[in-house]
Scaffold this motif. Structure first.
Motif, PDB file in Angstrom:
ATOM      1  N   ASN A 279      -7.299  -1.906  -6.356  1.00 44.00           N
ATOM      2  CA  ASN A 279      -6.187  -0.944  -6.454  1.00 44.00           C
ATOM      3  C   ASN A 279      -4.998  -1.313  -5.581  1.00 44.00           C
ATOM      4  O   ASN A 279      -4.116  -0.480  -5.365  1.00 44.00           O
ATOM      5  CB  ASN A 279      -6.675   0.460  -6.078  1.00 44.00           C
ATOM      6  N   LYS A 280      -4.998  -2.518  -5.032  1.00 41.72           N
ATOM      7  CA  LYS A 280      -3.937  -2.999  -4.140  1.00 41.72           C
ATOM      8  C   LYS A 280      -3.832  -2.167  -2.852  1.00 41.72           C
ATOM      9  O   LYS A 280      -2.792  -2.149  -2.207  1.00 41.72           O
ATOM     10  CB  LYS A 280      -2.575  -3.020  -4.849  1.00 41.72           C
ATOM     11  N   ASP A 281      -4.920  -1.491  -2.478  1.00 43.44           N
ATOM     12  CA  ASP A 281      -4.902  -0.661  -1.268  1.00 43.44           C
ATOM     13  C   ASP A 281      -4.687  -1.498  -0.014  1.00 43.44           C
ATOM     14  O   ASP A 281      -3.919  -1.129   0.867  1.00 43.44           O
ATOM     15  CB  ASP A 281      -6.217   0.129  -1.133  1.00 43.44           C
TER      16      ASP A 281
ATOM     17  N   ASP B 166      -9.492  -6.504  -4.137  1.00 45.59           N
ATOM     18  CA  ASP B 166      -8.622  -5.372  -3.809  1.00 45.59           C
ATOM     19  C   ASP B 166      -8.125  -4.796  -5.139  1.00 45.59           C
ATOM     20  O   ASP B 166      -6.975  -4.990  -5.531  1.00 45.59           O
ATOM     21  CB  ASP B 166      -7.452  -5.852  -2.929  1.00 45.59           C
TER      22      ASP B 166
ATOM     23  N   ASN C  26      -1.210  -3.105   0.138  1.00 46.01           N
ATOM     24  CA  ASN C  26      -0.225  -2.122   0.605  1.00 46.01           C
ATOM     25  C   ASN C  26      -0.415  -1.780   2.080  1.00 46.01           C
ATOM     26  O   ASN C  26       0.561  -1.614   2.811  1.00 46.01           O
ATOM     27  CB  ASN C  26      -0.278  -0.864  -0.261  1.00 46.01           C
ATOM     28  N   LEU C  27      -1.665  -1.681   2.531  1.00 53.77           N
ATOM     29  CA  LEU C  27      -1.946  -1.399   3.945  1.00 53.77           C
ATOM     30  C   LEU C  27      -1.325  -2.475   4.839  1.00 53.77           C
ATOM     31  O   LEU C  27      -0.748  -2.179   5.878  1.00 53.77           O
ATOM     32  CB  LEU C  27      -3.463  -1.342   4.172  1.00 53.77           C
TER      33      LEU C  27
END
Length: 175
Positions: A129-131, A127, A134-135
């Protein structure tokens, strides 16, 4: 004229600082309710690549139980539970239970070194971009979510897990 310019500039800076403070307070006081994933929710779908470049889409695991773990190489509790997860993965992989371990925004070199050190055999997803972090609104690491064969979150655990706890969790999502 110079004093007036200085006053305007200071006022603008003060207004920007106040806006930043108000936003920070708002974000902190509403983060508990904003986008919180809860037991009983449908697990949000995602696609991430593993260390070999293969793509994993969560919805492709429908019909199986998924042990979804968010972790980092720097996280001592994460490091402690990884060998236990690997042991239980070997027991449950042929019983319809998968482990997807999502590394949060670390370089491939660090992840590969960690995977080799602990001889991990389950998929390690990146992950970058830490998407997905965060999701799923994940804090802190490690956080583990159990997803049943229907794609529903049945449990959310934060912190280090013992091998016995992991075994029980795997058993609970076995189809």
């Amino acid at each position: 004229m110079k004093k007036k310019k200085r006053l305007v500039m200071r006022s603008v800076i003060l207004a920007i600082m106040l806006a930043a403070i108000v936003y920070t307070l708002y974000a902190n006081f509403t983060k508990e309710t904003r986008g919180k994933i809860a037991v009983g929710d449908k697990a949000p779908d995602f696609i991430l690549s593993d260390m070999n470049g293969d793509q994993h889409k969560l919805s492709d695991y429908k019909g199986k139980g998924v042990f979804l773990n968010f972790w980092g190489t720097w996280c001592k509790p994460c490091e402690k539970e990884m060998p236990y997860m690997n042991n239980q993965f070997e027991v449950y992989k042929n019983q319809g239970v998968e482990i997807l371990a999502i590394n949060v925004a670390e370089p491939e070199f660090a992840i590969n070194k960690f995977v080799q050190k602990h001889r991990l055999t389950f998929p390690i997803l990146k992950d970058t971009n830490k998407d997905i972090l965060n999701l799923y609104n994940v804090t802190p690491l490690p956080t583990t979510m159990l997803i049943n064969s229907e794609g529903t979150i049945t449990a959310i655990e934060t912190g280090e897990l013992s091998e016995a706890k992991i075994r029980g969790m795997m058993e609970s999502i076995k189809p």
